[in-house]
Design a protein around this motif. Sequence first.
Motif, PDB file in Angstrom:
ATOM      1  N   SER A  75       0.824  -1.213   0.000  1.00 15.93           N
ATOM      2  CA  SER A  75       0.000   0.000   0.000  1.00 15.93           C
ATOM      3  C   SER A  75       0.857   1.262   0.000  1.00 15.93           C
ATOM      4  N   ASP A  76       2.057   1.201   0.610  1.00  5.59           N
ATOM      5  CA  ASP A  76       2.976   2.346   0.559  1.00  5.59           C
ATOM      6  C   ASP A  76       3.442   2.615  -0.870  1.00  5.59           C
ATOM      7  N   ALA A  77       3.418   1.558  -1.707  1.00  8.05           N
ATOM      8  CA  ALA A  77       3.916   1.698  -3.079  1.00  8.05           C
ATOM      9  C   ALA A  77       2.814   2.021  -4.080  1.00  8.05           C
ATOM     10  N   ARG A  80      -3.467   3.249  -0.977  1.00  3.07           N
ATOM     11  CA  ARG A  80      -4.284   2.513  -0.012  1.00  3.07           C
ATOM     12  C   ARG A  80      -5.470   1.811  -0.676  1.00  3.07           C
ATOM     13  N   LYS A  81      -6.175   2.503  -1.569  1.00  4.91           N
ATOM     14  CA  LYS A  81      -7.402   1.951  -2.139  1.00  4.91           C
ATOM     15  C   LYS A  81      -7.137   0.710  -2.992  1.00  4.91           C
ATOM     16  N   VAL A  82      -6.115   0.766  -3.829  1.00  4.45           N
ATOM     17  CA  VAL A  82      -5.809  -0.379  -4.693  1.00  4.45           C
ATOM     18  C   VAL A  82      -5.389  -1.580  -3.850  1.00  4.45           C
ATOM     19  N   ARG A 190     -16.454   6.085  -2.662  1.00  4.80           N
ATOM     20  CA  ARG A 190     -16.583   7.247  -1.792  1.00  4.80           C
ATOM     21  C   ARG A 190     -15.271   7.791  -1.224  1.00  4.80           C
ATOM     22  N   GLN A 191     -14.296   6.937  -0.935  1.00  5.71           N
ATOM     23  CA  GLN A 191     -13.099   7.395  -0.235  1.00  5.71           C
ATOM     24  C   GLN A 191     -12.015   7.888  -1.194  1.00  5.71           C
ATOM     25  N   PRO A 192     -11.596   9.171  -1.097  1.00  4.83           N
ATOM     26  CA  PRO A 192     -10.459   9.630  -1.893  1.00  4.83           C
ATOM     27  C   PRO A 192      -9.177   8.929  -1.447  1.00  4.83           C
ATOM     28  N   GLU A 193      -8.243   8.773  -2.358  1.00  2.83           N
ATOM     29  CA  GLU A 193      -6.949   8.188  -2.010  1.00  2.83           C
ATOM     30  C   GLU A 193      -6.220   9.109  -1.026  1.00  2.83           C
ATOM     31  N   THR A 194      -5.680   8.527   0.054  1.00 11.88           N
ATOM     32  CA  THR A 194      -5.025   9.333   1.090  1.00 11.88           C
ATOM     33  C   THR A 194      -3.510   9.395   0.947  1.00 11.88           C
ATOM     34  N   LEU A 195      -2.940   8.529   0.128  1.00  8.89           N
ATOM     35  CA  LEU A 195      -1.486   8.541  -0.065  1.00  8.89           C
ATOM     36  C   LEU A 195      -1.170   9.100  -1.444  1.00  8.89           C
ATOM     37  N   LEU A 196      -0.722  10.345  -1.472  1.00  9.13           N
ATOM     38  CA  LEU A 196      -0.437  11.006  -2.743  1.00  9.13           C
ATOM     39  C   LEU A 196       0.728  10.320  -3.464  1.00  9.13           C
TER      40      LEU A 196
END
Length: 400
Positions: A75-77, A80-82, A190-196
Amino acid sequence: MSEPVSAPRRLPLPEFVAMLAFLFATIAFSIDAMLPALPEIAQALTPDNINRAQLILTSFMAGMGLGTLFAGPISDAIGRKVAITLGFVIYTVAAIAAVFAGSLELLLVARFVQGLGAAAPRIVGLALVRDLYQGREMARISSFVMMIFIIIPAMAPALGQVIISFAGWRGVFLAFVVFALGGSLWLNLRQPETLLPENRRPLRLGTLAAGAREVLTDRQVMLCTVVMTLGFAQMFGLLSSAQQLFGEAYGKGNQFPMWFAAMALLSGSGTVLNAKFVMRYGMRQIATWAYMMQIVSSGLTLILLLTGWLSFPLFFVWAVSVFFMAGVTFGNLNALALQRMGHIAGMAASIVAAASTLASVMIAAPVGLLYDGTALPVVVATLICSTLALMLMRRLREGG
């Protein structure tokens, strides 16, 4: 109060909490909904050794423990959503495979893989919260999540019993598929991605090794991990033997879903109290009080058990105290562990959860298999684990 970390658009807080609660509840449902199915599975797949049916719970937890090693760094790479969506795909495929399992061994493999997939919503969900919040505010939001999601696992055995009555124990796995689809759709719509993208860490060996080294050499993180291991071991040990204790030891087999729901809902008051008081007293202090309470509760229960005075109502109160302790401590310990790890939240959450889950299964599985028709093995294990946890809590610092 800690200020939220800079991040992209957020959902309204009530929906954000509800969505996370649903993601985490999928994991709890995957465990608790199986409890009323264990007798039927034992008779169908392992009639010569019915205690082996408990492995359906611990195999799932073992898979989840291993999966947490990978879910966070991935998820760091990739975001989070994917990562959460990929986890749900694995979880769903394994649940469908379990429907067609013809032996206990195949069912255990399917449950292990299902646990691998479940690691993503569990771990990446924590990293997602850490992307937006930190410190006591993160602990407070985690408590709100726990407070809402506990309703689902509280009702899980009853719902599992209803499903079994219509579709047999294999139908429970189809319900898991429905849960996974619902959680994945809510997250992605609904949830925007939080890790740019600019904050992501590539999956390179050197980068992963550096991140893992930073986590593993942090004294605060490691202490929190060991304490959580001891906390999970108590809860998993009780869960493994719950159906047999309620059904065989105390003759409440037909009423087990009702009693389990009552136990979960009553213990949920721990998350309410934590959300209310964590900003005032801090994460470390509240968790310390919780383990002190559990030592007293388990010590008295052990005395009553050895003297023959442990009636069902007193056993029930003790069981509530074990889940109460979990509701008060886990959110606080996760927040303490991730306090300084915001830049590698996925990696840190993975290592903490993987180590604590796998190690706790190594404790809980033998405790469950030692079931002897009484609560003695699980009460003794709980007393030992809480005592060790309290000793370690005294070495922790608040950190925020």
